[in-house]
Design a protein around this motif. Structure first.
Motif, mmCIF file in Angstrom:
data_model
loop_
_atom_site.group_PDB
_atom_site.id
_atom_site.type_symbol
_atom_site.label_atom_id
_atom_site.label_comp_id
_atom_site.label_asym_id
_atom_site.label_seq_id
_atom_site.Cartn_x
_atom_site.Cartn_y
_atom_site.Cartn_z
ATOM 1 N N ARG A 49 43.810 41.312 44.394
ATOM 2 C CA ARG A 49 43.763 42.769 44.373
ATOM 3 C C ARG A 49 42.520 43.321 45.071
ATOM 4 O O ARG A 49 42.547 44.436 45.606
ATOM 5 N N ASN A 50 41.434 42.586 45.051
ATOM 6 C CA ASN A 50 40.152 43.146 45.468
ATOM 7 C C ASN A 50 39.590 42.595 46.769
ATOM 8 O O ASN A 50 38.572 43.103 47.241
ATOM 9 N N ALA A 51 40.206 41.582 47.358
ATOM 10 C CA ALA A 51 39.652 40.989 48.580
ATOM 11 C C ALA A 51 39.527 42.024 49.699
ATOM 12 O O ALA A 51 38.466 42.186 50.312
ATOM 13 N N VAL A 52 40.607 42.755 49.961
ATOM 14 C CA VAL A 52 40.587 43.738 51.050
ATOM 15 C C VAL A 52 39.889 45.034 50.630
ATOM 16 O O VAL A 52 38.964 45.488 51.322
ATOM 17 N N PRO A 53 40.277 45.668 49.503
ATOM 18 C CA PRO A 53 39.584 46.911 49.111
ATOM 19 C C PRO A 53 38.093 46.701 48.865
ATOM 20 O O PRO A 53 37.287 47.570 49.212
ATOM 21 N N GLY A 54 37.732 45.556 48.304
ATOM 22 C CA GLY A 54 36.318 45.285 48.049
ATOM 23 C C GLY A 54 35.511 45.227 49.328
ATOM 24 O O GLY A 54 34.378 45.715 49.393
ATOM 25 N N PHE A 55 36.105 44.645 50.376
ATOM 26 C CA PHE A 55 35.396 44.557 51.656
ATOM 27 C C PHE A 55 35.297 45.925 52.307
ATOM 28 O O PHE A 55 34.242 46.296 52.835
ATOM 29 N N LEU A 56 36.379 46.684 52.290
ATOM 30 C CA LEU A 56 36.371 47.999 52.934
ATOM 31 C C LEU A 56 35.436 48.977 52.236
ATOM 32 O O LEU A 56 34.928 49.916 52.861
ATOM 33 N N LYS A 57 35.198 48.764 50.936
ATOM 34 C CA LYS A 57 34.309 49.641 50.182
ATOM 35 C C LYS A 57 32.897 49.071 50.059
ATOM 36 O O LYS A 57 32.080 49.596 49.300
ATOM 37 N N ALA A 58 32.602 48.028 50.826
ATOM 38 C CA ALA A 58 31.279 47.399 50.757
ATOM 39 C C ALA A 58 30.194 48.387 51.167
ATOM 40 O O ALA A 58 30.391 49.190 52.089
ATOM 41 N N PRO A 59 29.051 48.374 50.483
ATOM 42 C CA PRO A 59 27.959 49.283 50.848
ATOM 43 C C PRO A 59 27.540 49.128 52.306
ATOM 44 O O PRO A 59 27.406 48.011 52.804
ATOM 45 N N PHE A 60 27.372 50.234 52.985
ATOM 46 C CA PHE A 60 26.879 50.328 54.366
ATOM 47 C C PHE A 60 27.908 49.912 55.418
ATOM 48 O O PHE A 60 27.632 50.065 56.613
ATOM 49 N N LEU A 61 29.068 49.378 55.019
ATOM 50 C CA LEU A 61 30.020 48.908 56.025
ATOM 51 C C LEU A 61 30.486 50.046 56.930
ATOM 52 O O LEU A 61 30.493 49.910 58.162
#
Length: 234
Positions: A49-61
């Protein structure tokens, strides 16, 4: 060039994530306080569930992606190299380079003056409701403005020295940073997964790492990853 005996930063963070998974499994067996296993059915569901959303919401990305456009033009057009030559005093500029550099400075000055006018001028177009800059559209779009300003200066320089001729040259410049620092964005994905896994398993709390400490480690890792990725590409 980085010594080939050292692992790529992306592989390092991947191995660290595996270590977190193993330690969380051990901790769940031995009842470590508030530690949950990543190697479980719930852990697997969380990862999916979080692999893609977690990366897209990463700080400073998002900021880094926007800055990459302007920085790419800055590097690809030769403006960045020219400024470095001036700073290091390695060589003199040709007449065409001097004119192009002056035009880029003029355009940059006009752009900066426009931003200052928006910030402190009589109009309240991009300031906050209270008229200040804090939490204003101008402040929140600062990264975008920096990228546009830097990119515009580089674009003017590139056309003035006859390095840019068509829109294809412009697109190549916009994408240059993504190609040049491709290893950084790959490494960033694995770094984000590592820190996310550390938080999910609760190992950060178990090891006594506060959220501020974890955020500081992320920021330090971000800059180290950027530097090491640049080194591996050279």
């Amino acid at each position: 060039m980085m010594n080939r005996r050292f692992l790529h930063p992306a592989i390092v963070f991947f191995l660290l994530t595996l270590l977190v998974a193993f330690l969380s499994w051990v901790g769940s067996i031995y009842g470590w306080h508030d530690v949950q296993s990543l190697l479980s059915s719930e852990g697997l569901r969380w990862q999916l569930r979080n692999a893609v959303p977690g990366f897209l919401k990463a700080p400073f990305l998002g900021h880094l992606l926007i800055l990459a456009f302007g920085i790419g033009l800055w590097m690809h057009s030769g403006l960045g190299a020219l400024i470095m030559r001036l700073f290091m005093r390695h060589s003199r500029l040709s007449g065409k380079e001097k004119r192009a550099f002056c035009w880029s400075l003029v355009v940059g000055g006009i752009f900066l003056a426009g931003c200052m006018l928006l910030a402190w001028g009589p109009w309240n177009l991009v300031r906050s409701i209270t008229g200040g800059l804090e939490h204003s559209p101008l402040a929140e779009g600062c990264t975008f403005l920096v990228s546009v300003g830097v990119g515009t200066m580089a674009l003017v320089y590139g056309y003035a020295v006859d390095y840019y001729h068509t829109d294809r040259d412009l697109v190549r410049g916009l994408s240059y940073a993504f190609v040049r620092f491709s290893g950084f964005f790959i490494t960033l994905f694995f770094m984000v997964q590592f820190f996310a896994s550390l938080r999910y398993t609760g190992l950060d709390v178990f090891m006594g790492l506060s959220p501020s400490t974890l955020h500081l480690c992320y920021v330090i890792g971000l800059f180290l990853t950027l530097f090491l990725s640049r080194t591996t590409n050279e």
